[in-house]
Design an enzyme around this catalytic site. Structure first.
Site, short mmCIF file in Angstrom:
data_model
loop_
_atom_site.label_atom_id
_atom_site.label_comp_id
_atom_site.label_asym_id
_atom_site.label_seq_id
_atom_site.Cartn_x
_atom_site.Cartn_y
_atom_site.Cartn_z
N SER A 237 -4.77 -16.17 69.04
CA SER A 237 -5.94 -16.70 68.53
C SER A 237 -7.24 -16.30 68.95
O SER A 237 -7.54 -15.02 69.11
CB SER A 237 -5.76 -18.54 68.64
OG SER A 237 -6.85 -19.04 67.88
N ASP B 248 -12.21 -16.65 63.89
CA ASP B 248 -11.50 -16.32 65.22
C ASP B 248 -10.38 -15.00 64.88
O ASP B 248 -10.35 -14.95 63.66
CB ASP B 248 -10.94 -17.42 66.08
CG ASP B 248 -9.93 -18.11 65.38
OD1 ASP B 248 -9.98 -17.74 64.16
OD2 ASP B 248 -9.12 -18.88 65.93
N ASP C 233 -7.17 -15.06 64.77
CA ASP C 233 -6.05 -15.30 63.82
C ASP C 233 -6.65 -16.13 62.59
O ASP C 233 -5.87 -16.48 61.82
CB ASP C 233 -4.94 -16.00 64.48
CG ASP C 233 -5.28 -17.52 64.75
OD1 ASP C 233 -6.35 -17.66 65.21
OD2 ASP C 233 -4.32 -18.54 64.70
N ASP D 13 -7.80 -19.08 61.89
CA ASP D 13 -7.77 -20.45 61.53
C ASP D 13 -8.98 -21.21 62.05
O ASP D 13 -9.01 -22.62 61.93
CB ASP D 13 -6.54 -21.17 62.40
CG ASP D 13 -6.49 -21.21 63.66
OD1 ASP D 13 -7.59 -20.63 64.66
OD2 ASP D 13 -5.54 -21.75 64.59
#
Length: 448
Positions: free
Chosen positions: A100, A240, A242, A244
């Site tokens: 992340s 960010d 990833d 999400d």
């Protein structure tokens, strides 16, 4: 939290803590728990742009093939992209390789069930139990029963098609600046907003395996703030690593956080009769100004513990369709099963387009209370909730606030810390309240 699974999957420094050997076991045992009733189960795998992603993907794939799974590699894609495709393609499971918003040396493995949701605590516990058995007793198919692996890089396009359908109209006339954190949305976001006819400027879209989240993305919105002003954009959208999370920036360069985006979108959805039970789900860390703004609009709120998984649980339990965190994890359950930065961006752009108002005006409707958070290193973080002197000082401060502020004192979920947070009418009052409580926590249980 278990031995391997933390609050968001298995995480660690790649090749040191999160080794290929561990990734193989996670793939083998995790895949088995999620697909044991199926012959030749289908499992999707995606990854972000970290250099360690290839290594961990290879090990995970080997583990899944060893239980007879049919693995489909999606390549670089966002976490919500994996979540959406797992459900849309009737796969038995999905796996995302990402840490992340963490720095490049970290990586992680996160599973989704066939319904597109993250695993339950019980499922994670079963995977851990099997991983720790002294002997691996899982089936070992041979010959034609062994697993197969195929590439399905078209998955990203399928996900983009889905996202485009969530736009109420095209975004002609809106100049948007994107910061993709040199991560999983670097290609996705650029194509998405260009296809929706927005005027697009980009930064953080040149991943090289090492620069993910490096001074860019939703955890460094100040970079996008400067970029928005430089490009004279109508708004900025920061994702960010990833994809999400979403943090926005208005046309003046002011940062618009998850609370504000949630407020703006939920108010608009309510006006269209699309907000289930006129209720929004958030965590205890959301700003007091968020709740006061919702109240003014006749929107109810439900609070959960910190973590997007708890927000999703509460939404599923009572059928709510909007929830999220101040950090930018925003969940629109009518469309996807997890926090989705690109989807959240479209929901925000829908609102801008429908109202015709600039983002600064929409965000200003929610007056944020000054907020201060101090971490205190302690001997036993769980004792804070029963300490009489700490309880007394909290009660004293709350009485003084008289409803115009809020105190939150809680043990950290991951470190030996007590977090002391206050919100008040002014920054000075905030500082004073927090310092008074911190002093008592330190004297009662603090580490020197």
């Amino acid at each position: 939290m278990g031995k391997y699974f933390g609050t968001d999957g298995v995480r660690g420094v790649a090749n040191s803590e999160l080794t290929p050997e561990l990734a193989f076991k996670v793939g083998r045992f995790g895949g088995y728990v999620l697909t044991k009733d199926k012959q030749r189960p289908k499992v999707l795998i995606g990854r972000d742009t970290r250099i360690s992603g290839h290594m961990l993907e290879g090990a995970l794939v080997a583990g899944l093939l060893s239980i007879g799974a049919e693995v489909m590699r999606l390549g670089v894609i966002s976490t919500p992209g994996v979540s959406y495709l797992t459900k849309a393609m009737d796969a038995e499971a999905g796996v995302m390789i990402s840490a992340s918003h963490n720095p490049v040396q970290d990586n992680g493995i996160k599973f989704f069930g066939g319904d597109g949701f993250k695993l339950s605590d019980e499922q994670e516990a079963e995977i851990e139990r099997l991983m720790d058995e002294p002997e691996d007793k899982l089936p070992r198919p041979v010959g034609a029963d062994l697993g197969l692996v195929n590439d399905y890089f078209e998955g990203g396009q399928k996900y983009l098609q889905f996202l485009k359908q969530t736009a109420d109209e095209d975004f002609t006339g809106i100049h948007v600046a994107l910061d993709c954190a040199n991560g999983a949305t670097s290609s996705l976001a650029t194509h998405l907003f260009a296809d929706l006819d927005a005027d697009v400027s980009t930064m953080g879209t040149s991943p090289n395996g090492l620069n993910i989240n490096d001074g860019v993305g939703s955890t460094h919105p100040e970079a996008l703030s400067a970029f928005v002003k430089e490009k004279n954009a109508d708004l900025g959208l920061a994702f960010d690593g990833d994809g999400d999370r979403l943090i926005a920036v208005d046309e003046k360069g002011n940062i618009v956080d998850g609370d504000q985006i949630m407020y703006i979108c939920s108010k608009h959805l309510k006006s269209e009769g699309r907000l289930k039970d006129d209720t929004v789900v958030s965590t205890v860390m959301s700003n007091l100004g968020f709740y006061k703004a919702l109240e003014k609009e006749g929107i109810k709120s439900v609070q959960t513990a910190v973590g997007d998984r708890y927000v999703v649980e509460a939404m599923k339990k009572d059928g709510y369709n909007v929830g999220g965190e101040q950090s930018g994890h925003l969940i629109f359950l009518d469309y996807n099963t997890t926090g989705d930065g690109l989807l959240s961006a479209i929901m925000l752009m829908n609102t801008l387009k429908a109202t015709g108002k600039p983002l600064s005006e929409l965000a200003a409707e929610m007056q944020k209370f000054p907020q201060l958070l101090v971490n205190v290193r302690v001997t036993d973080k769980y004792k804070v909730e029963e300490n009489e002197k700490v309880k007394a000082v909290i009660s004293e401060v709350e009485k003084e606030m008289n409803g115009d502020g809020r105190i939150l004192v809680r043990p950290s979920g991951t470190e030996p810390l007590v977090r002391v947070m206050a919100e008040a009418k002014t920054k000075e009052l905030c500082d004073e309240y927090v310092n008074r409580i911190v002093e008592v926590v330190r004297s009662e249980m603090g580490l020197e």
